[in-house]
Design an enzyme around this catalytic site. Structure first.
Site, PDB file in Angstrom:
ATOM      1  CG  MET A   1      -1.973  -1.098   1.195  1.00  0.00           C
ATOM      2  SD  MET A   1      -2.984  -1.146  -0.293  1.00  0.00           S
ATOM      3  CE  MET A   1      -4.062   0.241  -0.032  1.00  0.00           C
TER       4      MET A   1
ATOM      5  CD  GLU B   1      -5.181  -3.360   9.717  1.00  0.00           C
ATOM      6  OE1 GLU B   1      -4.399  -2.436   9.419  1.00  0.00           O
ATOM      7  OE2 GLU B   1      -6.410  -3.219   9.697  1.00  0.00           O
TER       8      GLU B   1
ATOM      9  CG  HIS C   1      -9.680   2.206   3.866  1.00  0.00           C
ATOM     10  ND1 HIS C   1     -10.895   1.579   3.759  1.00  0.00           N
ATOM     11  CD2 HIS C   1      -8.755   1.267   3.582  1.00  0.00           C
ATOM     12  CE1 HIS C   1     -10.707   0.313   3.431  1.00  0.00           C
ATOM     13  NE2 HIS C   1      -9.421   0.105   3.309  1.00  0.00           N
TER      14      HIS C   1
ATOM     15  CB  SER D   1      -8.143  -2.496   5.692  1.00  0.00           C
ATOM     16  OG  SER D   1      -7.099  -3.325   6.043  1.00  0.00           O
TER      17      SER D   1
END
Ligand code: NAD
Length: 737
Positions: free
Chosen positions: A338, A416, A464, A443
């Site tokens: 990302m 995460e 996001h 997320s």
């Protein structure tokens, strides 16, 4: 006339300049449509005029087409399909006349008895291109950036000013099909090759060239009005022509599953129109145009994919009163999949980017992603080497948090994991100015919880992105409990600067997009544990208009991830967690079989390195097939389950205040997780069906399959009052209007 200027030269050639006042681009407003008739009347009746050239007074282009704001606005004075509010036969007639007005005016131009040429100096789209097609001759400026297109089908419409009739008569049905059905655009050179335009000349000389044709060769009769006219490639009544329709119909069915009336009606208009004289053909076209226009699909698609998208793209959700925030430097924490993508889109927007990872090597690898994309763009001629180098020079890979200093914004995209995120938040904030914003790309983790690690929670927000970042147009902005309106305004300014569309949601498990998308995948699992054959589930899943079936999409997301999220949710919800039979299927696949989805080549499907994916035979042991065949009603039931499950979740998001604007809910659904575009989004789907009917179906589904379908109290209230989401929650829209 306010939109057209006519100057007649000494040779009797009238130069008609199309120039809508007060707008940067010409569109076909109601006032323009009326004046086209006046222009034709003048050309026809003024004896001093021997012929005409139509051009645009705008440097931005020739004409962008119909004014979809007017056309899509329900009930407005110019909105079509309403028949001016008149009932019955009279209303239908009035609707037809309104829909036929432009077609009729263009036909009058074509049959005015004097030669008319179009000098196309820039983009000509939709009705703009159709205006030029009604001229006897077309000259276009030699500029590869010029697009000529009939993009109506993209928003659920049908080219209704002669496009479905003139284009196939010029280039043949087969060649015209993708331009009519997919709204594909052509460049001047291609248009010349297809004989859609007659001349491509150096930019700035198109008016002169058009005048020369009028004066020297001017022929005032369109090819299809001549006795010897032959349709290129043959008409529907010839052996080759009929093949095109047989094949075309099958292909269309495969691509649209019958969900899009526009494409079907375009096909019908072409098929029927080509068998009759031109004047009858355009009346047929108008009938299909109106039929398409009045369909809920067209209304939903125009509103969501054109009007709302445009409004959100201008920052309609931005709080007023906060000065514009120009983000010049951004630190991206985490140079993984990302972070690397985010760095690339930022650099493309001219933003200086510090790309941080745990080691210099990892950060360099992240920059490598942008290097790869730039290299590809340069090799394809889309970017010069010089520009590519300048873009890459904006990305500074490093492991040193001191370099965060001077950033206007931080985007956190590390693992995460709450602890890791808390640690990098502290490290980055230590370097940040008071005015800067901290955005997390998490997320799943609620923003309010992550903000606890921050010493300035008012400036902490969720930003996001979707994967792959360079292709996905949506960014979901998440407000934590303490996030300020100022932080929101600044985040929206950033998202607009990197040319993405922002939607704003409030904190919730899975926010808005992941939460609703998750229900599609879960309903696929429910169907699997009900005993439906996997092929039926995915085939019907695709036929709903979703990009892929639920099992395929589950493989793409990764089964181990969904397993991990389920475990975490179970832990967080405790007693409130409802165990479903399918959980054991996933557990066995992940824990027992090591099947993680597409990423390790093993999920519901096997993914051979070279070759097509096939269903994993072992699945039949974990989820025995009890229903191997379904009839039409059975298919409809699966369709309803898959679509309504997502829509009812979107309605719950409204009730809980997770999302507050129907436009954002619909745009977010289509751009974020590919919700069936023909519906206009889940909220338009409910509004289209009507809250009452939707609630009735949901009640039945809840009784049959479980409480996951139970409509929220809000929907029941709306059903009772006969309200729609756009009516009840479209406050911002009304205020803006
Ligand atoms: P990834 O594993 O590809 O990348 C994470 C990167 O963070 C790794 O390069 C890692 O070395 C780096 N990192 C870890 N600790 C760090 C530290 N202390 N300092 C600096 N860098 C550190 O993961 P990803 O898929 O890029 O996801 C990143 C975040 O984005 C996650 O929060 C994820 O939930 C979220 N997200 C992912 C997707 C997706 O589709 N993958 C979509 C939206 C949001």
């Amino acid at each position: 006339m306010e939109n057209f200027k006519i100057e007649v030269d000494s040779d009797g050639v009238a130069l008609v300049t199309f120039d809508v006042p007060g707008r940067s681009m010409n569109t076909l407003t109601a006032s323009v449509i009326k004046e086209v008739g006046d222009v034709v009347e003048r050309i026809k009746s003024d004896e001093a005029i021997k012929g005409a050239v139509i051009t645009s007074g705008k440097t931005t282009g020739f004409c962008a087409g119909a004014d979809l704001g007017e056309l899509g606005g329900s009930g407005g004075p110019n909105s079509l399909g309403g028949g001016g509010g008149k009932p019955g036969e009279e209303g239908l007639k009035a609707a037809f006349e309104a829909g036929f007005a432009l077609n009729k005016a263009f036909r009058a131009l074509e049959t005015c008895g004097k030669p008319v040429a179009a000098a196309i100096n820039g983009l000509a789209m939709g009705g703009g291109l159709e205006m030029t097609l009604a001229c006897h001759y077309r000259v276009v400026a030699d500029n590869p950036k010029i697009q000529l297109a009939l993009p109506e089908a993209k928003v659920g419409l049908l080219p209704g000013a002669g496009g479905t009739q003139r284009l196939p008569r010029l280039m043949g049905v087969m060649a015209a099909a993708p331009y009519l059905l997919e709204g594909k655009s052509m460049k001047p050179a291609e248009a010349l090759g297809f004989k859609v335009v007659h001349e491509v000349v150096p930019a700035g000389t198109e008016v002169e060239a058009a005048k020369t044709w009028v004066k020297t060769k001017g022929d005032p009769v369109a090819p299809w009005d001549k006795k010897d006219f032959k349709l290129p490639g043959g008409g529907p009544y010839t052996p080759t022509g009929s093949q095109v329709f047989i094949m075309g119909n099958a292909m269309l069915r495969k691509q649209t599953y019958g969900n899009y009336p526009a494409q079907l009606n375009i096909m019908k208009a072409v098929y029927e129109g080509l068998q009759v004289p031109f004047d009858a053909a355009i009346r047929i076209e108008t009938r299909y145009f109106l039929k398409t226009m009045m369909s809920p699909q067209a209304k939903g698609m125009i509103r969501t994919l054109f009007l709302s998208l445009q409004e959100l793209g201008k920052g309609s959700g931005r709080p007023a009163g906060v000065p514009h925030y120009d983000v010049k430097k951004v630190a991206v924490l985490g140079a993984g999949m990302m972070g690397a993508g985010i760095a690339y889109v930022q650099a493309m927007a001219g933003i200086e980017t510090v790309l941080i990872d745990q080691s210099q090597e990892a950060a360099d690898k992240g920059k490598g992603y942008a290097e790869g994309l730039v290299k590809k763009a340069v090799s394809r001629g889309k970017l010069t080497q010089e520009k590519g180098d300048a873009i890459l020079a904006l990305i500074h890979p490093t492991a040193d948090y001191d370099q965060v200093k001077g950033s206007d914004l931080v985007i956190e995209a590390v693992f995460e994991n709450r602890e890791v995120k808390a640690e990098v938040t502290k490290k980055a904030e230590a370097q940040l100015a008071e005015t800067a914003i901290f955005g997390s790309n998490t997320s799943t983790l609620p923003i309010t919880g992550l903000a606890k690690a921050s010493v300035r929670p008012a400036s902490f927000i969720g930003i996001h992105f979707f994967s792959p970042v360079d292709k996905m147009g949506l960014v979901e902005i998440i407000m934590g409990q303490e996030t300020s309106q100022e932080a929101l305004a600044k985040s929206i300014d950033y998202v607009l600067k990197i040319k993405k569309t922002p939607i704003v949601v409030n904190d919730s498990r899975g926010f808005y997009t992941s939460r609703c998308f998750g229900t599609f995948v879960q309903e696929g699992m429910e169907l699997l544990s009900d005993g439906y054959a996997p092929a039926i589930i995915d085939n019907v899943g695709r036929a709903t208009g979703m990009p892929r079936g639920p099992l395929e999409m589950h493989d793409d997301v990764a089964l181990d991830l969904s397993y991990k999220i389920a475990q975490q949710t179970k832990k967080d919800l405790g007693d409130k967690y409802e165990e479903r039979p399918f959980t054991t299927i996933i557990e066995k696949m992940v824990e027992g079989e090591g099947r993680y989805g597409r990423k390790n080549g093993k999920g519901f499907y096997d993914y051979p390195e070279n070759g097509q994916k096939t269903l994993w035979p072992g699945l039949a042991d974990l989820a025995p097939v009890k229903i191997a065949d379904v009839d039409k009603a059975g298919i409809e039931e699966i369709r309803t389950r898959l679509l309504y499950r997502q829509a009812v979740e979107a309605a719950r998001c409204f009730e809980e205040g997770v999302i507050v604007d129907p436009r954002e809910a619909d745009v977010g659904a289509i751009l974020g997780w590919g919700f069936a575009p023909w519906t206009g989004g889940p909220i338009s789907l409910i509004d289209g069906v009507g809250a009452k009917a939707f609630v009735e179906t949901c009640d039945r589904l809840a009784q049959q399959y479980g409480s996951r379908f139970a409509p929220p109290a809000l929907l029941r209230e709306m059903a009772e009052k006969g309200e729609t989401f756009y009516g009840r929650f479209g406050v911002k829209e009304k205020a803006a209007a």
